[in-house]
Design a protein around this motif. Structure first.
Motif, short mmCIF file in Angstrom:
data_model
loop_
_atom_site.label_atom_id
_atom_site.label_comp_id
_atom_site.label_asym_id
_atom_site.label_seq_id
_atom_site.Cartn_x
_atom_site.Cartn_y
_atom_site.Cartn_z
N ILE A 62 -12.53 5.03 9.16
CA ILE A 62 -11.60 4.12 8.51
C ILE A 62 -12.40 3.06 7.76
O ILE A 62 -13.35 2.50 8.31
N ILE A 77 -3.29 2.48 13.52
CA ILE A 77 -3.67 2.58 12.11
C ILE A 77 -2.45 2.21 11.27
O ILE A 77 -1.38 2.81 11.42
N HIS A 83 -7.74 7.57 6.51
CA HIS A 83 -8.50 7.77 7.74
C HIS A 83 -8.76 9.25 8.00
O HIS A 83 -8.04 10.12 7.50
N TRP A 125 -6.52 -1.67 11.00
CA TRP A 125 -6.53 -0.96 12.29
C TRP A 125 -6.97 -1.88 13.41
O TRP A 125 -7.52 -2.95 13.16
#
Length: 299
Positions: A62, A77, A83, A125
């Motif tokens: 990420i 997320i 990602h 995240w």
């Protein structure tokens, strides 16, 4: 064995809809060993994604970072965050995905207060650790959602809604602790180009490749190719190519009895001495020593 894959469009948006009936919610229990190379390619979707690693270790990519999430840990997320996932070995990951519609309709007070601060922000995240009290609470709440979602083919939607709302309240309370990024059309385009070049490398690593060849696979200049790799992986294209070639050569050394020279050439190295030097630098052992010390020498 049935394999799994991420189906994406040219912008790397995942194309599989995440719904259960009419509800904008989906529960999965993915086994990373079913993905080719134990890898789920870079992708994004409008849904929020929350995962716990039930077994093994999973590496999440990420914002150009690699985040290791081990058994018992989890990760949130945000919507539209690019990602990817990779498991060095086993990787069993129950996951929920849901859109903001599950919690509140756009234009309502709840949406404007509790959801827009995620959807219209640079929140990216956060990893959950059982060692941090509120994150342990989030993991427990998430396990409760998994149990409810996995009970039958038609779980209690009201119970799911209540449980997800309680979890979201916890996430909202700790939103200022989350990692942040600034996704843009340019970053999505860069990642799409990066994926094209990585796929080209995997398909042609045995051949003699130049930076120009790699850049041409994504129809961009050499300088733009360098920028995409530096931004996404923090390495140069040629260094990335050598990393991939070394990993393929290592597999062949452990799985076959092919001569080392033949393996070096088949992995795309024109010079055996160069191959030996790079292999020793990466793995701390020479190719011949690795083969000599492998557990099963009868292969």
């Amino acid at each position: 064995m049935q394999t799994a894959e991420i189906i994406r469009d040219d912008s790397l948006r995942e194309l599989i809809p995440h719904k259960t009936g009419r509800a904008p919610f989906r529960y999965y229990e993915d086994d990373m060993t079913l993905f080719p190379g134990h890898t789920a390619d870079l992708h994004w979707h409008a849904e929020f994604e929350i995962t716990i690693v039930k077994k093994g270790l999973v590496l999440f990519q990420i914002d150009g970072r690699q985040i290791p999430v081990k058994e018992g840990e989890g990760i949130f997320i945000n919507s539209r965050i690019l990602h990817g996932l990779q498991a060095p070995g086993e990787g069993l990951i129950p996951t929920i995905l849901f859109t903001s519609d599950l919690l509140a309709a756009q234009g309502t007070f709840l949406y404007d207060t509790y959801l827009s601060c995620f959807l219209n922000s640079d929140i990216s995240w956060i990893k959950f650790s059982p060692d941090i009290p509120w994150q342990k609470q989030a993991l427990e709440a998430l396990n409760g959602i998994y149990r409810t979602a996995g009970e039958s083919s038609s779980p209690d939607e009201m119970e799911l809604h209540i449980r997800v709302c309680r979890l979201w309240q916890l996430l909202y309370s700790h939103r200022n602790e989350m990692n942040r990024t600034a996704p843009s059309r340019q970053s999505l385009r860069s990642h799409a180009r990066l994926e094209q070049m990585l796929q080209y490398m995997e398909d042609h690593y045995r051949e003699k490749l130049t930076l120009a060849d790699i850049a041409a696979s994504a129809s961009i200049s050499k300088s733009e190719a360098m920028r995409c790799f530096r931004e996404g992986l923090q390495v140069s294209p040629m260094a990335c190519l050598n990393e991939y070639r070394l990993s393929r050569a290592r597999d062949l050394l452990l799985e076959t009895n092919d001569p080392v020279t033949e393996i070096a050439l088949s992995a795309g190295f024109e010079s055996c001495s160069y191959f030996d030097r790079l292999f020793l630098r990466k793995y701390g052992v020479t190719p011949r020593a690795l083969r000599r010390d492998r557990p099963d020498r009868s292969i």
